[in-house]
Design an enzyme around this catalytic site. Sequence first.
Site, PDB file in Angstrom:
ATOM      1  N   TYR A  19      20.999 -72.896  50.349  1.00  0.00           N
ATOM      2  CA  TYR A  19      20.973 -73.005  51.772  1.00  0.00           C
ATOM      3  C   TYR A  19      22.530 -72.854  52.527  1.00  0.00           C
ATOM      4  O   TYR A  19      23.367 -73.255  51.980  1.00  0.00           O
ATOM      5  CB  TYR A  19      20.637 -74.548  51.959  1.00  0.00           C
ATOM      6  CG  TYR A  19      20.721 -74.935  53.358  1.00  0.00           C
ATOM      7  CD1 TYR A  19      19.533 -74.853  54.124  1.00  0.00           C
ATOM      8  CD2 TYR A  19      21.584 -75.464  54.194  1.00  0.00           C
ATOM      9  CE1 TYR A  19      19.242 -75.032  55.531  1.00  0.00           C
ATOM     10  CE2 TYR A  19      21.445 -76.034  55.297  1.00  0.00           C
ATOM     11  CZ  TYR A  19      20.260 -75.650  55.950  1.00  0.00           C
ATOM     12  OH  TYR A  19      19.945 -76.144  57.444  1.00  0.00           O
ATOM     13  N   PHE A  59      21.079 -72.456  63.326  1.00  0.00           N
ATOM     14  CA  PHE A  59      21.352 -71.187  62.663  1.00  0.00           C
ATOM     15  C   PHE A  59      21.031 -71.949  60.937  1.00  0.00           C
ATOM     16  O   PHE A  59      21.724 -72.928  60.728  1.00  0.00           O
ATOM     17  CB  PHE A  59      22.899 -70.969  62.836  1.00  0.00           C
ATOM     18  CG  PHE A  59      23.438 -70.156  61.557  1.00  0.00           C
ATOM     19  CD1 PHE A  59      23.386 -68.840  61.890  1.00  0.00           C
ATOM     20  CD2 PHE A  59      23.801 -70.517  60.445  1.00  0.00           C
ATOM     21  CE1 PHE A  59      23.905 -67.621  60.992  1.00  0.00           C
ATOM     22  CE2 PHE A  59      24.255 -69.694  59.510  1.00  0.00           C
ATOM     23  CZ  PHE A  59      24.332 -68.377  59.654  1.00  0.00           C
ATOM     24  N   GLU A  60      20.481 -71.005  60.368  1.00  0.00           N
ATOM     25  CA  GLU A  60      20.468 -71.331  59.007  1.00  0.00           C
ATOM     26  C   GLU A  60      19.902 -70.212  58.091  1.00  0.00           C
ATOM     27  O   GLU A  60      18.955 -69.317  58.746  1.00  0.00           O
ATOM     28  CB  GLU A  60      19.595 -72.681  58.525  1.00  0.00           C
ATOM     29  CG  GLU A  60      18.209 -72.569  58.975  1.00  0.00           C
ATOM     30  CD  GLU A  60      17.570 -74.068  58.749  1.00  0.00           C
ATOM     31  OE1 GLU A  60      18.151 -74.993  58.586  1.00  0.00           O
ATOM     32  OE2 GLU A  60      16.311 -74.021  59.103  1.00  0.00           O
ATOM     33  N   ILE A  61      20.401 -70.122  57.051  1.00  0.00           N
ATOM     34  CA  ILE A  61      20.013 -69.077  55.977  1.00  0.00           C
ATOM     35  C   ILE A  61      19.586 -69.693  54.741  1.00  0.00           C
ATOM     36  O   ILE A  61      20.433 -70.228  54.232  1.00  0.00           O
ATOM     37  CB  ILE A  61      21.089 -67.927  55.834  1.00  0.00           C
ATOM     38  CG1 ILE A  61      21.501 -67.421  57.220  1.00  0.00           C
ATOM     39  CG2 ILE A  61      20.820 -66.834  54.754  1.00  0.00           C
ATOM     40  CD1 ILE A  61      22.638 -66.255  57.047  1.00  0.00           C
TER      41      ILE A  61
END
Length: 421
Positions: free
Chosen positions: A138, A213-215
Amino acid sequence: MVASILQVESRFNGRDTHQYDWVFFNNEEFTLEFQAAITKATKSRCFFERIPKAHWSTPLWVDETRFDVGRQFMGGIGVGKAWLQSYHHMCRWNAGFFALEERLADYDWYWRVEPAVKFHCDINYDVFRFMEENNMTYGFNMAILDDARSFPSLWEQTKAFIEQNSELVDNDADFNWLLYTANDEDDVIRPHTGTAKGSSDGEYNNCQFYSNFEIGSLDFFRSKAHMAYFNHLDQAGGFYYERLGDAPVHTLSVSLFLPKSKVWYFRDIGYSHGSCEQCPPHEDELEEVIDSHPNGPLPRDTKEAEVKAHGTQSVVVGPFETLGFQHRRWKTIAQDVERQKGIPGLSCGCTVSAIDNNNARLVPYESKQRKPSDTCIRKFLGGKWLARKDMVSDINSVAGIAAGSAGMEYVLDGRNMVSFQ
Ligand SMILES: Nc1nc2c(ncn2[C@@H]2O[C@H](COP(=O)(O)OP(=O)(O)O)[C@@H](O)[C@H]2O)c(=O)[nH]1
Ligand SMILES: [Mg+2]
């Protein structure tokens, strides 16, 4: 949305080596106009998906009247967007269902991109490959406080879940940064439990990864652990009777079911959404540091070592401690940039911000929640990031809240390249 896509394309995805697919989700059909405009903005494949009704409607066990009354109440006291029915569906979908959508079944990774966001800097490496090669799960780029009035029972529900499912909690889960300490004094909602200074009273401090925002790894969000936790919260009706955000749910889930070493802080991705913005140290500043070195401009190949040394002198804290084992991975990023023949410094269109700039921006002053005495991102990073100069004004004062971190002076503020040591 087009504006967001154009930025991601020019800063990252437009390169021949990337061109990752775009997948759009909506609870209604996307118009042909929308699809045409989007398709024109990228060379990548685009998919336009309709979210199944079951993933975007109040479940049978939720009492509609109680939902309506709750929305009016939360709307009345100023909990952001809580009066909007659709917002509750949206939070619930992003908290859990998104990873289950059929179109995503063949993907391992996602990067959440919102309408009207800004990406300020070039991203000179492949973020997905970076996650994979470094065994990450994450990635986030801001950790901030949430309005505690939007999830009054989240922590109770989470503790109940942990009690019933302790085998799902990762052995190396590190929860400390999410718990109040006895130093967090302005406790208005809950009485202070009188724990010793420095220890925790085991209550959630409302810090969250700002999830627009997240990857992340889709496998993680499809995992037994995350799904069980999501279903537990969902069954209790918290997405409707309260306004559980997907951000605290993701934050608690990631922190419970993963070791902290699998969570990565993308400080190098310049980003803004609404009033929250983070602008990483970049080329101009790096050059400035180099040029202002007492021995004159440095030769290019000694840059890294010398910049670090300069950082040591300028912060006056003696030998410079590393940020922690996670952030040694900055080296991997740098190598990747090299490999791709990019420039090591970032090309950014923003003014560098301190790492904790945004800490209290989402918490209205009328939310009388106890606030941790260190900002969320510093609690996450730990170590030297918690060292303070003087307490200029209290984070809980009007001025402190308005200023974000400006009320506190830390030894490091993350505005120069040393943040990546
Ligand atoms: N399809 C759909 N998307 C929504 C709806 N409401 C919000 N969203 C999306 O959910 C995301 C977050 O919503 P936003 O209003 O920006 O929330 P905030 O940033 O938390 O204040 C954005 O991508 C919105 O476009 C809705 O009713 N339908
Ligand atoms: Mg938004």
